[in-house]
Design an enzyme around this catalytic site. Structure first.
Site, PDB file in Angstrom:
ATOM      1  N   TYR B 136     -51.958 -88.182  -4.722  1.00  0.00           N
ATOM      2  CA  TYR B 136     -51.968 -89.074  -5.881  1.00  0.00           C
ATOM      3  C   TYR B 136     -52.429 -88.323  -7.130  1.00  0.00           C
ATOM      4  O   TYR B 136     -51.878 -88.492  -8.221  1.00  0.00           O
ATOM      5  CB  TYR B 136     -52.868 -90.293  -5.613  1.00  0.00           C
ATOM      6  CG  TYR B 136     -52.262 -91.220  -4.592  1.00  0.00           C
ATOM      7  CD1 TYR B 136     -51.347 -92.197  -4.985  1.00  0.00           C
ATOM      8  CD2 TYR B 136     -52.561 -91.116  -3.239  1.00  0.00           C
ATOM      9  CE1 TYR B 136     -50.751 -93.042  -4.053  1.00  0.00           C
ATOM     10  CE2 TYR B 136     -51.980 -91.955  -2.299  1.00  0.00           C
ATOM     11  CZ  TYR B 136     -51.080 -92.918  -2.715  1.00  0.00           C
ATOM     12  OH  TYR B 136     -50.484 -93.735  -1.800  1.00  0.00           O
ATOM     13  N   ASN B 159     -43.706 -99.952  -7.138  1.00  0.00           N
ATOM     14  CA  ASN B 159     -42.368 -99.393  -7.313  1.00  0.00           C
ATOM     15  C   ASN B 159     -41.302-100.419  -6.913  1.00  0.00           C
ATOM     16  O   ASN B 159     -41.228-100.801  -5.751  1.00  0.00           O
ATOM     17  CB  ASN B 159     -42.241 -98.139  -6.434  1.00  0.00           C
ATOM     18  CG  ASN B 159     -40.845 -97.534  -6.484  1.00  0.00           C
ATOM     19  OD1 ASN B 159     -40.038 -97.902  -7.337  1.00  0.00           O
ATOM     20  ND2 ASN B 159     -40.591 -96.596  -5.564  1.00  0.00           N
ATOM     21  N   CYS B 167     -41.545 -92.955  -3.731  1.00  0.00           N
ATOM     22  CA  CYS B 167     -42.999 -93.075  -3.824  1.00  0.00           C
ATOM     23  C   CYS B 167     -43.653 -92.795  -2.463  1.00  0.00           C
ATOM     24  O   CYS B 167     -44.854 -92.558  -2.385  1.00  0.00           O
ATOM     25  CB  CYS B 167     -43.381 -94.462  -4.334  1.00  0.00           C
ATOM     26  SG  CYS B 167     -42.805 -95.812  -3.296  1.00  0.00           S
ATOM     27  N   HIS B 168     -42.835 -92.809  -1.393  1.00  0.00           N
ATOM     28  CA  HIS B 168     -43.389 -92.524  -0.064  1.00  0.00           C
ATOM     29  C   HIS B 168     -43.800 -91.058   0.086  1.00  0.00           C
ATOM     30  O   HIS B 168     -44.470 -90.707   1.047  1.00  0.00           O
ATOM     31  CB  HIS B 168     -42.370 -92.893   1.033  1.00  0.00           C
ATOM     32  CG  HIS B 168     -41.034 -92.228   0.873  1.00  0.00           C
ATOM     33  ND1 HIS B 168     -40.035 -92.734   0.083  1.00  0.00           N
ATOM     34  CD2 HIS B 168     -40.545 -91.066   1.377  1.00  0.00           C
ATOM     35  CE1 HIS B 168     -38.970 -91.945   0.121  1.00  0.00           C
ATOM     36  NE2 HIS B 168     -39.256 -90.909   0.899  1.00  0.00           N
ATOM     37  N   GLU B 194     -37.228 -87.199   6.421  1.00  0.00           N
ATOM     38  CA  GLU B 194     -36.985 -86.204   5.368  1.00  0.00           C
ATOM     39  C   GLU B 194     -37.374 -84.798   5.823  1.00  0.00           C
ATOM     40  O   GLU B 194     -36.706 -83.828   5.476  1.00  0.00           O
ATOM     41  CB  GLU B 194     -37.749 -86.604   4.087  1.00  0.00           C
ATOM     42  CG  GLU B 194     -37.171 -87.885   3.472  1.00  0.00           C
ATOM     43  CD  GLU B 194     -37.771 -88.248   2.121  1.00  0.00           C
ATOM     44  OE1 GLU B 194     -38.791 -87.630   1.730  1.00  0.00           O
ATOM     45  OE2 GLU B 194     -37.213 -89.149   1.470  1.00  0.00           O
TER      46      GLU B 194
END
Lengths: 152, 199
Positions: B136, B159, B167-168, B194
């Site tokens: 963050y 979001n 945002c993950h 991912e």
């Protein structure tokens, strides 16, 4: 008052509007009239000032579409089944009743279909038809009496 | 003879749903619908995509309160919202490619629900390479405000277009997943996916 998402109105009222239009213009034309009703409503939706009775507003538009349709097709008698279609049991289609509802005078037809197909209270019927509540009741009574006589 | 009113009440009228969905298609074609939405299947559960002519406006998880989201959209964007499969094709194919391991560039977006600060924060997350994460604090710095880690967390949590705006990819300084609007299981699934497709 905040306007709800338009689709919510469709989900809540499309079925009753469709039934109402079946009574006004016959089951065959009801699909087109429902589409026209919803499009007209959506076009004037943003900025609409309302008193919370959006259902009544939708039925007011549907009534206008139904009456316009009947005027345009005044010479055709709405019928829910083409003549060459094999006859089905009355209990399933009750086409005779659809046709007879469709042949009622406009005010009686509108009042009867708003009451029993649209499932609306008399206060709403009166406001949608721009008549008094007693007049709305009287139109429903007269429509029912005429149907009862014909079907007896 | 049965009661005439009951006979009218019980008249069969056929199905109205065909006409209702034709209406939605026509409303989009003629431009009188401002927002269209439909469900989109995905490996992380059904998503609901909301689109405008400008692009993707919001993406909701099945655990989200869809009614509340629709009300927000009605108030902030337009109440002329209709449900139509046809309008969400671009989002559907973007998600299909992404979950098939062939991620595409971010599709056209409608940023009406995104604040300017949130926009900077989300742009910073979109710059995190696939398969990697940032903290963050790092994202706050990238968004131009290193002291705003907490505000950054809030901006990410709100979001409106998760998955597409990633945002993950933001985790706590100790490496724990910390939080996710769609639940930590979904966050883990997305990051695992991912990592797997980035090698």
């Amino acid at each position: 008052m905040n306007l709800p998402p338009f689709q919510r109105l469709v989900d809540q009222h499309a079925r009753a509007l469709h039934r109402f239009l079946c009574g006004m213009v016959g089951p065959d034309a009801a699909d087109d009239c429902l589409q026209d009703t919803l499009l007209a409503a959506l076009r004037s939706y943003e900025g609409l000032r309302h008193d919370g009775n959006l259902r009544g507003w939708l039925f007011t538009i549907a009534r206008r579409k139904g009456i316009d349709h009947v005027r345009k097709h005044a010479r055709e008698i709405p019928s829910s089944s083409p003549p060459d279609q094999p006859a089905q049991p009355e209990a399933v289609r009750d086409t005779d009743l659809w046709d007879r509802v469709a042949r009622l005078p406009t005010k009686q037809r509108t009042a009867v279909t708003l009451r029993y197909l649209g499932d609306l209270p008399y206060a709403d019927i009166a406001s949608i038809m721009s008549i008094s509540e007693p007049a709305a009741r009287q139109n429903v009574r007269a429509g029912l009496a005429s149907l009862r006589k014909e079907l007896a | 003879m049965s009661n005439i009113a009951d006979r009218i009440r019980n008249l069969p009228s056929g199905d109205h749903t065909g006409a209702a969905s034709h209406f939605a298609r026509r409303a989009i074609e003629e431009g009188s619908a401002r927002v269209a939405y439909s469900a989109v299947e995905s490996p992380i559960g059904d998503l609901t995509a909301l689109v405008t002519p400008r692009g993707l406006l919001a993406l909701a998880f099945e655990t989200d309160d869809l009614d509340r989201i629709m009300e927000t959209v009605a108030a902030k964007v337009s109440p002329r919202i209709v449900r139509a499969q046809s309008a969400t094709g671009v989002v559907r194919s973007w998600l299909d490619s992404y979950f098939d391991g062939r991620p595409q560039p971010v599709p056209g977006l409608d940023r009406s629900l995104i604040t300017p600060f949130q926009d900077r924060v989300l742009a910073a997350t979109a710059a995190i390479p696939l398969g990697e994460v940032r903290t963050y604090g790092q994202v706050a710095s990238l968004a131009g405000n290193p002291k705003a880690a907490r505000a950054t967390g809030r901006a990410l949590g709100a979001n409106p277009i998760p998955v597409v705006l990633p945002c993950h990819r933001v985790v706590a300084a100790d490496g724990s997943l910390h939080g996710y609007a769609g639940g930590l299981d979904r966050k883990r699934l997305l990051l695992d996916h991912e990592r797997a497709i980035s090698v």
